[in-house]
Design a protein around this motif. Structure first.
Motif, PDB file in Angstrom:
ATOM      1  N   LEU A  26       9.256  20.284 -33.931  1.00 38.81           N
ATOM      2  CA  LEU A  26       7.802  20.115 -33.958  1.00 38.81           C
ATOM      3  C   LEU A  26       7.442  18.750 -34.543  1.00 38.81           C
ATOM      4  N   ARG A  30       1.734  18.656 -34.631  1.00 36.89           N
ATOM      5  CA  ARG A  30       1.760  20.073 -34.260  1.00 36.89           C
ATOM      6  C   ARG A  30       1.864  20.967 -35.490  1.00 36.89           C
ATOM      7  N   CYS A  34      -0.747  23.858 -36.665  1.00 37.90           N
ATOM      8  CA  CYS A  34      -0.270  25.197 -37.033  1.00 37.90           C
ATOM      9  C   CYS A  34      -0.786  25.604 -38.411  1.00 37.90           C
TER      10      CYS A  34
END
Length: 118
Positions: A26, A30, A34
């Motif tokens: 990731l 990202r 999240c």
């Protein structure tokens, strides 16, 4: 004791982020999304409020705290203005964070050369 609790909660959030960086592919962007999304979801189901009460600034300053502010603002907006308040309340509650993200994101994009993780 408040400082210790804030340090423990904030540190645990940072440890989770570091594990995601080290063990997954990731990108930091990202992971950021999240964390913010997790803050909203955990607030909506009532899990993040006790964490905030325990950890104080250790829970409200990191990225899940931004999601928490958005969710709390949206809920308050819905109570005051109905369905439109879901949008207005969240933005109003998190205006400082949104402004900082836009300004510092722009500066980072101008000053540095971002690359995808391999």
């Amino acid at each position: 004791m408040e400082y210790l609790k804030a340090f423990l909660v904030g540190g645990l959030i940072c440890v989770i982020g570091q594990i995601l960086i080290d063990k997954t592919r990731l990108t930091p962007a990202r992971i950021l999304v999240c964390f913010v999304t997790a803050g909203v979801i955990l607030t909506a189901i009532g899990v993040y409020e006790p964490i905030v009460k325990f950890g104080g600034a250790g829970a409200t300053v990191p990225l899940p705290g931004f999601g928490y502010a958005l969710a709390k603002g949206a809920m308050k907006g819905v109570d005051e203005m109905g369905a439109l308040g879901a949008f207005v309340g969240g933005v109003r509650a998190a205006a400082g964070g949104i402004t900082a993200a836009v300004v510092f994101g722009y500066l980072a994009a101008v000053l540095f050369n971002p690359r995808m993780k391999r």
